[in-house]
Scaffold this motif. Structure first.
Motif, mmCIF file in Angstrom:
data_model
loop_
_atom_site.group_PDB
_atom_site.id
_atom_site.type_symbol
_atom_site.label_atom_id
_atom_site.label_comp_id
_atom_site.label_asym_id
_atom_site.label_seq_id
_atom_site.Cartn_x
_atom_site.Cartn_y
_atom_site.Cartn_z
ATOM 1 N N PRO A 35 -10.019 -6.414 3.577
ATOM 2 C CA PRO A 35 -10.416 -7.337 2.507
ATOM 3 C C PRO A 35 -9.263 -8.260 2.119
ATOM 4 N N ALA A 36 -9.569 -9.477 1.753
ATOM 5 C CA ALA A 36 -8.545 -10.470 1.414
ATOM 6 C C ALA A 36 -7.660 -10.025 0.255
ATOM 7 N N SER A 37 -8.199 -9.274 -0.678
ATOM 8 C CA SER A 37 -7.428 -8.858 -1.859
ATOM 9 C C SER A 37 -6.502 -7.670 -1.592
ATOM 10 N N SER A 38 -6.613 -7.046 -0.441
ATOM 11 C CA SER A 38 -5.863 -5.815 -0.186
ATOM 12 C C SER A 38 -4.352 -6.016 -0.138
ATOM 13 N N ARG A 39 -3.877 -7.111 0.425
ATOM 14 C CA ARG A 39 -2.426 -7.323 0.535
ATOM 15 C C ARG A 39 -1.774 -7.328 -0.842
ATOM 16 N N SER A 40 -2.308 -8.101 -1.765
ATOM 17 C CA SER A 40 -1.691 -8.178 -3.094
ATOM 18 C C SER A 40 -1.847 -6.844 -3.842
ATOM 19 N N ARG A 41 -2.968 -6.169 -3.671
ATOM 20 C CA ARG A 41 -3.169 -4.877 -4.337
ATOM 21 C C ARG A 41 -2.203 -3.825 -3.801
ATOM 22 N N LEU A 42 -1.955 -3.834 -2.491
ATOM 23 C CA LEU A 42 -1.030 -2.882 -1.899
ATOM 24 C C LEU A 42 0.398 -3.156 -2.371
ATOM 25 N N ARG A 43 0.805 -4.398 -2.324
ATOM 26 C CA ARG A 43 2.167 -4.735 -2.776
ATOM 27 C C ARG A 43 2.365 -4.375 -4.246
ATOM 28 N N GLU A 44 1.338 -4.600 -5.051
ATOM 29 C CA GLU A 44 1.421 -4.229 -6.466
ATOM 30 C C GLU A 44 1.580 -2.717 -6.621
ATOM 31 N N ALA A 45 0.815 -1.963 -5.856
ATOM 32 C CA ALA A 45 0.894 -0.504 -5.934
ATOM 33 C C ALA A 45 2.269 0.004 -5.509
ATOM 34 N N LEU A 46 2.891 -0.661 -4.550
ATOM 35 C CA LEU A 46 4.190 -0.216 -4.053
ATOM 36 C C LEU A 46 5.352 -0.686 -4.915
ATOM 37 N N SER A 47 5.137 -1.687 -5.748
ATOM 38 C CA SER A 47 6.213 -2.165 -6.614
ATOM 39 C C SER A 47 6.027 -1.689 -8.048
ATOM 40 N N ASN A 48 4.921 -1.074 -8.323
ATOM 41 C CA ASN A 48 4.572 -0.546 -9.636
ATOM 42 C C ASN A 48 5.523 0.590 -10.016
ATOM 43 N N SER A 49 5.735 0.796 -11.296
ATOM 44 C CA SER A 49 6.595 1.892 -11.751
ATOM 45 C C SER A 49 5.985 3.252 -11.415
ATOM 46 N N ARG A 50 4.688 3.284 -11.163
ATOM 47 C CA ARG A 50 4.008 4.522 -10.773
ATOM 48 C C ARG A 50 3.677 4.497 -9.285
ATOM 49 N N ARG A 51 4.697 4.296 -8.463
ATOM 50 C CA ARG A 51 4.494 4.276 -7.008
ATOM 51 C C ARG A 51 3.925 5.611 -6.547
ATOM 52 N N PRO A 52 3.176 5.607 -5.460
ATOM 53 C CA PRO A 52 2.601 6.867 -4.968
ATOM 54 C C PRO A 52 3.667 7.787 -4.389
ATOM 55 N N THR A 62 -6.336 2.635 9.981
ATOM 56 C CA THR A 62 -5.731 2.572 8.649
ATOM 57 C C THR A 62 -4.225 2.350 8.759
ATOM 58 N N VAL A 63 -3.604 2.920 9.767
ATOM 59 C CA VAL A 63 -2.165 2.722 9.980
ATOM 60 C C VAL A 63 -1.892 1.271 10.363
ATOM 61 N N ARG A 64 -2.625 0.771 11.349
ATOM 62 C CA ARG A 64 -2.405 -0.616 11.798
ATOM 63 C C ARG A 64 -2.659 -1.608 10.669
ATOM 64 N N ASN A 65 -3.718 -1.391 9.901
ATOM 65 C CA ASN A 65 -4.019 -2.310 8.798
ATOM 66 C C ASN A 65 -2.972 -2.214 7.691
ATOM 67 N N PHE A 66 -2.457 -1.027 7.417
ATOM 68 C CA PHE A 66 -1.396 -0.843 6.427
ATOM 69 C C PHE A 66 -0.167 -1.673 6.816
ATOM 70 N N VAL A 67 0.257 -1.538 8.059
ATOM 71 C CA VAL A 67 1.430 -2.288 8.528
ATOM 72 C C VAL A 67 1.152 -3.787 8.482
ATOM 73 N N ALA A 68 -0.034 -4.192 8.880
ATOM 74 C CA ALA A 68 -0.386 -5.621 8.835
ATOM 75 C C ALA A 68 -0.374 -6.142 7.400
ATOM 76 N N LEU A 69 -0.877 -5.335 6.465
ATOM 77 C CA LEU A 69 -0.890 -5.751 5.064
ATOM 78 C C LEU A 69 0.526 -5.934 4.511
ATOM 79 N N LEU A 70 1.447 -5.164 5.039
ATOM 80 C CA LEU A 70 2.836 -5.297 4.601
ATOM 81 C C LEU A 70 3.545 -6.437 5.320
ATOM 82 N N GLY A 71 2.849 -7.072 6.232
ATOM 83 C CA GLY A 71 3.389 -8.271 6.866
ATOM 84 C C GLY A 71 4.062 -8.060 8.198
#
Length: 155
Positions: A35-52, A62-71
């Motif tokens: 989904p187009a919104s996934s990149r910004s949502r993922l980056r937000e989740a990883l920069s958030n004070s409550r990182r996973p 899911t692995v390939r898409n994760f890496v692609a979302l991170l650029g």
């Protein structure tokens, strides 16, 4: 036999069925898209004070898409500093300190192929198996932390 599956899928099932004598027709029923919104949502989740504490991967896509979302096309593409640091992870990454959990060996191989570590792997290649592996890993970590605190108090 008619096998309905994803557009991107391994050929293990149709190959094994054919070797067993079955006539197999494969029809692609769906395609995994990001989904187009996934990149910004993922980056937000990883920069958030409550990182996973952990990121789960339930398939190679899911692995390939994760890496692609991170650029990137490989895990190294998501780092700012390429200096090696424990457990096979580069330093100063957006994923630094986050553990990766894989549903099984095929997904783990994709993580490795893309330069990412596998911290947790399910023994049973199912969602319940993945949950069990994560719970077990964190229970071991908690036990080690308690033991380290106890040993520190004794010295």
């Amino acid at each position: 036999m008619l096998l309905i599956r994803a557009k991107v899928a391994r050929d293990v099932i149709p190959r094994e069925l054919r070797q067993a004598g079955a006539h197999v027709n494969v029809v692609e029923a769906y395609e995994t898209v990001v989904p187009a919104s996934s990149r910004s949502r993922l980056r937000e989740a990883l920069s958030n004070s409550r990182r996973p504490d952990v990121i789960t991967f339930t398939s190679s896509s899911t692995v390939r898409n994760f890496v692609a979302l991170l650029g990137g096309s490989r895990g190294q593409a998501i780092v700012r500093d390429q200096q090696p640091r424990g457990r096979g992870r580069p330093r100063h990454t957006r994923i630094d300190g986050i553990r990766f959990a894989s549903i099984g060996p095929v997904t783990s191989a994709t993580l490795h192929d893309l330069g990412l570590a596998v911290d947790i792997e399910a023994e049973q290649y199912t969602i319940p198996g993945l949950v069990e592996a994560i719970v077990k890993a964190f229970a071991v970590q908690e036990h080690r932390t308690e033991r380290d605190l106890t040993n520190r108090d004794l010295t």
